[in-house]
Design an enzyme around this catalytic site. Structure first.
Site, PDB file in Angstrom:
ATOM      1  N   ASP A   1       0.821  -1.220   0.000  1.00  0.00           N
ATOM      2  CA  ASP A   1       0.000   0.000   0.000  1.00  0.00           C
ATOM      3  C   ASP A   1       0.850   1.265   0.000  1.00  0.00           C
ATOM      4  O   ASP A   1       0.746   2.105   0.900  1.00  0.00           O
ATOM      5  CB  ASP A   1      -0.915   0.021   1.231  1.00  0.00           C
ATOM      6  CG  ASP A   1      -1.726  -1.252   1.400  1.00  0.00           C
ATOM      7  OD1 ASP A   1      -2.175  -1.792   0.383  1.00  0.00           O
ATOM      8  OD2 ASP A   1      -1.909  -1.689   2.551  1.00  0.00           O
TER       9      ASP A   1
ATOM     10  N   GLU B   1     -11.634  -0.140  -3.518  1.00  0.00           N
ATOM     11  CA  GLU B   1     -10.872   0.493  -2.431  1.00  0.00           C
ATOM     12  C   GLU B   1      -9.777   1.367  -3.035  1.00  0.00           C
ATOM     13  O   GLU B   1      -9.780   1.631  -4.231  1.00  0.00           O
ATOM     14  CB  GLU B   1     -10.242  -0.590  -1.535  1.00  0.00           C
ATOM     15  CG  GLU B   1      -9.321  -1.549  -2.278  1.00  0.00           C
ATOM     16  CD  GLU B   1      -8.792  -2.672  -1.394  1.00  0.00           C
ATOM     17  OE1 GLU B   1      -9.293  -2.822  -0.272  1.00  0.00           O
ATOM     18  OE2 GLU B   1      -7.880  -3.382  -1.837  1.00  0.00           O
TER      19      GLU B   1
ATOM     20  N   ASP C   1      26.642   1.810  10.393  1.00  0.00           N
ATOM     21  CA  ASP C   1      25.872   3.049  10.430  1.00  0.00           C
ATOM     22  C   ASP C   1      25.964   3.825   9.118  1.00  0.00           C
ATOM     23  O   ASP C   1      24.950   4.216   8.547  1.00  0.00           O
ATOM     24  CB  ASP C   1      26.391   3.923  11.578  1.00  0.00           C
ATOM     25  CG  ASP C   1      25.698   5.273  11.651  1.00  0.00           C
ATOM     26  OD1 ASP C   1      24.636   5.347  12.277  1.00  0.00           O
ATOM     27  OD2 ASP C   1      26.227   6.247  11.069  1.00  0.00           O
TER      28      ASP C   1
END
Length: 852
Positions: free
Chosen positions: A421, A609, A847
């Site tokens: 979605d 929808e 990181d």
């Protein structure tokens, strides 16, 4: 062949009995060929030594200068053997260097410290240069001011005798400013056209950064001018330690600073009860220097920038106690606002003659959060030498994890996690996608059908090239541990941003299963997020919403006039297949967390929808997923397809136009519901949708969905051509820049990688894990890799180009330990555009990384 130099000023100076050696800048001379008596203008470069330029005559010099004056780069009289320094002088003479500059013991041709002047740097465009400011090293630096465009900056002409086309040199400069700072080159090509090239860049937030390139090859051409500029903005900036050296010379300018920060409680000084004169005395006793917000001893544009940084991001930037008082120059005693930065700017421009600009008539409490910082400066260690052969053996037993996306495929966007979605927004040249977290559901050891009941998180990814995606991790949106504790689920998000009261705000709207719409708010597109109203924005009690079968699948849109609109709903009541009338649209309040009026009904034919909304050429396009009972219609609507309607108004009425995307089973085999967003990005319209191709590649079933992208072509009449769903996806729209720090969780392909954290997320790798960064532009070459990582038991990260089994260009050994640390290692044979692969021989957390 001897040449003679004619210069009336020089002749006058020497005939008047002045010194033999003149401190000259760039000497423009008329040179006479002794044989032909023809004169020509000679231009030369500059020499960077300290003993003057010496002129002497062969046979004597008359006042008219016609007896022949020879210029030597070294004195043959009083300063024999010395080399010239050329300064701007009252004579206005330019001297041509007669021989190339020799590098010093460090390999430096130029080392400009600005301690005694501008070192032949000049303003570029409208910019002016001066010496002073906050130096990186020593007591002075070069201040670049009065800029009206981003390219205005500081420049220096490279000596034509020394710096040759096709030869490589090492360039470095320390720069302090705001935003992306760039070290660039201007030159003339063979056709005498002015060209520009990029050498290095780096981002500064008020402190010094180093712009460096150890092996930059001068392009074919001439008249090379080195300059510093910014990518955007016109704020003042400062440069220091400008060095040009022999190729390969590593110039360690910016040293790492280790800081220990202890935050204490804010200091609150109440001055409301003080009489006016006592108030002034109190404030003046606290102020060391009015306007010096960053406490560097000077009042300049860096103080203006610092105040705005604190106001925009108080979590990152903080005043010291003294800085808070120094900065409160507009309505002193009334608290710090943007007016304080404006007052300092006006003071620097001479529009006001003193600070503070005024004292407050309505005295408020002055709050100054104190940060106590202990700073220890350490010396940069040389880049460690790496034995590539020995490192290669460490990967002999490493079997790489499988990728569920082929080398030439860009769909799905991420291949470790599912994300359905897609709700998409663009911000600041970057696409952000928010997705339903379709995590695997198990019954014992067996994967079961996705029932959506346990979904209470959203996933965010972003990209500026549409191929390499940064996975920002999960957003705990709902449930007892979520932001919206009143809700149980988080389905089908949509997102937007809007400027409210001068600040950019970001909003996510999502469905609490099929029973309402929630809203989250943040100051950044990646959070942290908050629930601003503590309840549903749209619920069964909202007018004209109680009869909506499925109160879900929102889409949000901010119009050009700043007004925003929300679209939602779905479901087919009582077999009303052709006209369910369960879609709704409503205007949002200015705060984006309320609605204006009653939601209106939209009647998309054969609606199922999935509301979508976008604007194109002044028209409003409402799009949706059709239901699965479309047989016999006369509109050409097929089951589970994306259809669209068009209107002249954001709230309709809408007119049906056509179908743009068929059901996903048409393209990928496995069927299911269809959910999409249509977004214009970089002048191209894209369809973002989900499919079940990834689950099929994994060999599992259960309705687990992943986000894809394909292009949309728009006809001249505004209708959209049918889109074909592909595994190839879209091409990379820009090269990846490895010379700025990149989140490790940014890649196009991967095997075995996990992501932890939210926002600035971390890559979690195991033995055999790997990821690929596509289309990395290494330009003229990289010399080192800095990677921030940790590994409990130690790990080696191998970087290859071209493929996972391609040529190794770097190895980074992460020592055993639990804390993140930066490791810098050499890079070999890496230039041009490459796909880079990061491989792991043990577990590690990563990181970020950057090439230099």
């Amino acid at each position: 062949m001897k040449k003679r130099i004619m210069s009336a000023v020089t002749a006058l100076a020497l005939s008047a009995g002045m010194v033999n050696c003149l401190p000259l800048s760039s000497f423009q001379a008329y040179v006479q060929d002794a044989a032909s008596n023809d004169f020509e203008t000679s231009y030369g470069g500059r020499s960077e030594y300290g003993d003057g330029v010496c002129l002497h005559t062969e046979e004597g010099l008359g006042t008219n200068g016609t007896d022949g004056m020879e210029v030597s780069g070294r004195s043959t009289n009083d300063d024999a053997g010395s080399k010239p320094t050329l300064y701007d002088s009252q004579w206005g003479i330019t001297l041509a260097a007669s021989e190339p500059i020799e590098p010093d013991a460090n390999g430096y041709y130029y080392h400009d410290t600005f301690e005694s002047g501008t070192d032949n740097w000049k303003g570029r465009g409208d910019a002016a240069v001066s010496v002073g400011g906050k130096a990186y090293s020593g007591s002075k630096a070069l201040i670049v001011s009065d800029r009206t465009k981003a390219w205005n900056g500081a420049q220096k002409t490279l000596d034509a005798y020394t710096f040759k086309a096709g030869e490589s040199y090492s360039f470095s400069v320390a720069v302090s400013g705001s935003g992306n700072m760039m070290l660039s080159l201007q030159y003339k090509d063979a056709s005498d056209k002015t060209k520009y090239a990029h050498i290095a860049d780096g981002r500064s937030s008020g402190g010094y950064v180093q712009l460096a390139n150890q092996n930059y090859k001068l392009p074919e051409g001439s008249e090379y001018i080195l300059y510093v500029e910014t990518e955007e903005g016109t704020e003042d900036f400062t440069i220091d330690e400008a060095i040009v050296a022999k190729s390969g010379t590593k110039i360690d300018v910016i040293k790492p600073i280790v800081t220990t920060t202890t935050a204490t409680a804010p200091v609150v000084t109440t001055v409301t009860s003080a009489p006016a004169q006592d108030l002034r005395n109190l404030l003046n006793s606290k102020v060391k220097k009015w306007g010096d917000a960053n406490c560097d001893g000077d009042v300049d544009m860096s103080d203006v920038v610092f105040i705005m940084q604190v106001l925009a991001n108080p979590d990152k930037y903080k005043f010291s106690e003294g800085g808070a008082y120094n900065a409160d120059v507009s309505e002193a005693g009334g608290g710090i606002t943007a007016n304080d930065s404006l007052a300092i700017q006006n003071f620097l421009l001479g529009k006001i003659d003193k600070l503070p600009e005024s004292y407050s008539n309505n005295i408020k409490t002055v709050t100054a959060p104190i940060t106590t910082t202990t700073t220890t400066t350490t010396t940069t260690q040389p880049v460690a030498q790496v034995d590539f052969s020995a490192m290669a053996q460490k990967f002999g037993s490493v079997n790489l994890e499988k990728s569920y996306k082929k080398e030439n495929e860009h769909n799905p966007l991420i291949s470790r996690y599912f994300g359905a979605d897609p709700g998409v927004m663009e911000y600041n040249g970057r696409v952000y996608i928010y997705m339903t977290d379709d995590h695997l559901i198990y019954n014992g050891n067996n994967i079961k059908e996705n029932d959506y009941n346990t979904i209470n998180c959203l996933r965010c990814i972003s990209s500026d090239d549409l191929v390499n995606w940064t996975d920002h991790g999960l957003i705990n949106a709902a449930g007892k541990n979520g932001l919206c504790k009143w809700g149980g689920n988080s389905w089908a998000p949509t997102a937007c941003h809007k400027t409210i009261n001068g600040k950019e705000k970001f909003f996510i709207y999502f469905a609490n299963s099929g029973n309402g719409i929630a809203v989250l708010e943040a100051d950044s597109p990646t959070g942290p997020w908050r629930d601003p109203i503590g309840k549903a924005l749209i619920s069964r009690s909202t007018p004209n919403c109680n009869n909506v079968t499925w109160l879900f699948d929102p889409a949000v849109f901010v119009d050009d006039d700043g007004k925003a609109y929300l679209y939602f709903g779905g479901g087919v009541p009582n077999n009303q297949n052709a006209h369910p009338k369960t879609a709704r649209a409503v205007q949002l309040g200015d705060n984006m967390t309320s609605i204006v009026g009653t939601p209106v009904t939209i009647d998309p034919p054969y609606l199922f929808e999935d509301s979508g909304i976008h604007k194109y050429n002044g028209k409003y396009y409402y799009s949706y997923c059709s239901n699965f009972n479309t047989v016999g219609n006369n509109l050409g609507i097929t089951n589970g397809a994306i259809n669209y309607m068009v209107s002249d108004s954001p709230l309709g009425p809408f007119t049906y136009k056509g179908e743009v995307f068929k059901g996903i089973s048409t393209f990928f085999g496995t069927g299911g519901n269809n959910h999409h967003t249509i977004l214009k990005f970089k002048d191209q319209l894209y369809l973002f949708y989900h499919a079940q191709y990834l689950q099929d590649s994994m060999g599992i079933k259960g309705g687990y969905r992943s986000t894809h992208i394909d292009k949309i072509t728009v006809n001249a009449d505004g209708t959209m051509q049918p889109v074909k769903g592909t595994k190839a996806g879209v091409s990379q729209i820009k090269s990846f820049d490895p010379f700025t720090t990149s989140r490790a969780a940014t890649f196009s392909h991967q095997g075995g990688i996990n992501i932890s954290g939210s926002g600035d997320s971390i890559v979690q790798a195991n033995k055999g894990s790997w990821y690929r960064v596509s289309g990395v532009d290494c330009k003229n070459g990289a010399n080192s890799l800095t990677i921030k990582a940790s590994a409990k038991n130690g790990c080696i990260i191998k970087v290859c180009k071209g493929s996972a089994s391609g040529t190794a260009v770097a190895y980074a050994e992460i020592p055993a330990g639990g804390s993140m640390q930066e490791i810098t290692v050499p890079v070999k044979d890496l230039s041009g555009k490459n796909d880079l692969y990061f491989l792991f021989n043990a577990s590690a957390s990563v990181d970020s990384w950057k090439l230099s």
